[in-house]
Design an enzyme around this catalytic site. Structure first.
Site, PDB file in Angstrom:
ATOM      1  N   HIS A 151       0.808  -1.224   0.000  1.00 14.86           N
ATOM      2  CA  HIS A 151       0.000   0.000   0.000  1.00 14.86           C
ATOM      3  C   HIS A 151       0.846   1.282   0.000  1.00 14.86           C
ATOM      4  O   HIS A 151       0.735   2.124  -0.890  1.00 14.86           O
ATOM      5  CB  HIS A 151      -0.898   0.042   1.249  1.00 14.86           C
TER       6      HIS A 151
HETATM    7  C1  BDR Z   1      -2.948   1.022   5.280  1.00 13.32           C
HETATM    8  O1  BDR Z   1      -3.205   0.722   6.648  1.00 13.32           O
HETATM    9  C2  BDR Z   1      -2.003   0.493   7.342  1.00 13.32           C
HETATM   10  O2  BDR Z   1      -2.080  -0.680   8.070  1.00 13.32           O
HETATM   11  C3  BDR Z   1      -0.929   0.373   6.297  1.00 13.32           C
HETATM   12  O3  BDR Z   1       0.295   0.869   6.789  1.00 13.32           O
HETATM   13  C4  BDR Z   1      -1.445   1.186   5.152  1.00 13.32           C
HETATM   14  O4  BDR Z   1      -1.113   2.542   5.299  1.00 13.32           O
HETATM   15  C5  BDR Z   1      -3.547  -0.065   4.426  1.00 13.32           C
HETATM   16  O5  BDR Z   1      -4.919  -0.154   4.629  1.00 13.32           O
END
Ligand code: BDR
Ligand code: CA
Length: 310
Positions: free
Chosen positions: A238
């Site tokens: 992500h």
């Molecule tokens: C997002 O949520 C966090 O757990 C990760 O770092 C990322 O930014 C993904 O949904």
């Protein structure tokens, strides 16, 4: 290009910091921490440790919000580990956070270089919303905001329809997405189709050097969690994908301009990002559009991610 990163490290946040710090033409002007994947004392400490690992102990780190505007924190220890970095112990940081809060630091940076700074927001949007309450002119003072968050045409991750960063502070996300920043949203729509596979992870394991080896070790915990969910060895990327899109928007191969709101009241839908994708939507209701990324050149991204760790 001058970038300020707001983050909750967090394993994929670590990869994003690796990516940003590896770009020769990027000036990292500051890092703000926020609760999210862990509590804020831990995410702040992790930001400091990671900047040392990636050779940038000089970058100021500002501690941010410890909780959302209207709900308590819910750390994701099962995804990122008890220490937020997959139980890999990085050395104690020599540096300490600056005195100002992350929201104050962001406002100060924006005022000092109007129209020049891009924000990469990788955690709950609390600090950005607080910065807006200090400086309502922030959308004009910043050049761009790239947000990793939301799930528009994809399922959520922390709830059927809600993504973790937005669900962690829905009120803040709704304020930020409606504030009139030049905003790009890198949501689960694209991050869940741009996942690291076994071949890429094996390739990373073969890259020598402390930067790559430590990052690969950090990534193992997270990959185990994702692989359990996917049923094969894979993990989502992500936050580094959002970093890559900010630094090179030509990676984006599909995007739409749409207003996005956050559901604040639904019993099963709180934290959902609701984009108005109608062709006949009311374009006069005042809600600004954001750029919602639909797809990217994944091959180019993964090559650049590996290169950033060399
Ligand atoms: C997002 O949520 C966090 O757990 C990760 O770092 C990322 O930014 C993904 O949904
Ligand atoms: Ca994050």
């Amino acid at each position: 290009m001058r970038i300020y990163v707001d983050c909750d490290p967090g394993i994929d946040d670590a990869l994003a910091l690796a990516y940003v710090t590896a770009q020769p033409d990027v000036e990292l002007v500051g890092v703000g921490s926020v609760f999210g994947n862990n509590l804020v004392p831990t995410t702040t400490d992790n930001a400091l440790r990671l900047l040392e690992l990636y050779g940038r102990p000089d970058v100021p780190v500002a501690r941010g919000a410890g909780r959302a505007l209207a709900q308590p924190p819910r750390p994701a220890l099962h995804v990122h580990g008890e220490n937020g970095l997959g139980e890999v112990e990085l050395p104690e940081p020599a540096a300490a956070p600056v005195e100002l809060s992350a929201a104050e630091t962001l406002v100060r940076s924006a005022r000092s270089a109007p129209g020049e700074i891009d924000v990469l927001a990788l955690g709950p949007l609390t600090n950005i919303a607080l910065a807006l309450s200090i400086e309502p002119d922030l959308p004009r003072l910043l050049r761009r905001v790239v947000v990793m968050g939301g799930a528009v045409r994809a399922p959520g991750n922390t709830a059927p329809l809600a993504e973790a960063n937005v669900a962690s502070d829905p009120e803040a996300a709704d304020v930020v997405l409606g504030a009139g920043f030049d905003t790009t949203l890198v949501a689960l729509d694209v991050t869940m189709r741009t996942v690291a596979d076994g071949d890429w992870l094996d390739g990373l394991d073969r890259v020598a050097g402390r930067r790559a080896e430590t990052t690969a070790a950090i990534l193992r915990f997270y990959t185990d969690w994702y692989s359990g969910m996917f049923g094969v060895r894979k993990c989502a990327m992500h936050d580094p994908l959002a970093a890559a899109v900010l630094i090179d928007p030509t990676l984006v191969t599909d995007a739409v301009e749409v207003p996005v709101r956050v559901e604040l009241r639904g019993e099963h839908t709180r934290g959902q990002t609701v984009a108005d994708l109608r062709l006949n939507r009311d374009r006069t209701d005042g809600r600004p559009a954001v750029t919602l990324v639909g797809d990217v050149d994944g091959e180019a991204f993964f090559k650049r991610m590996t290169d950033a760790l060399r």
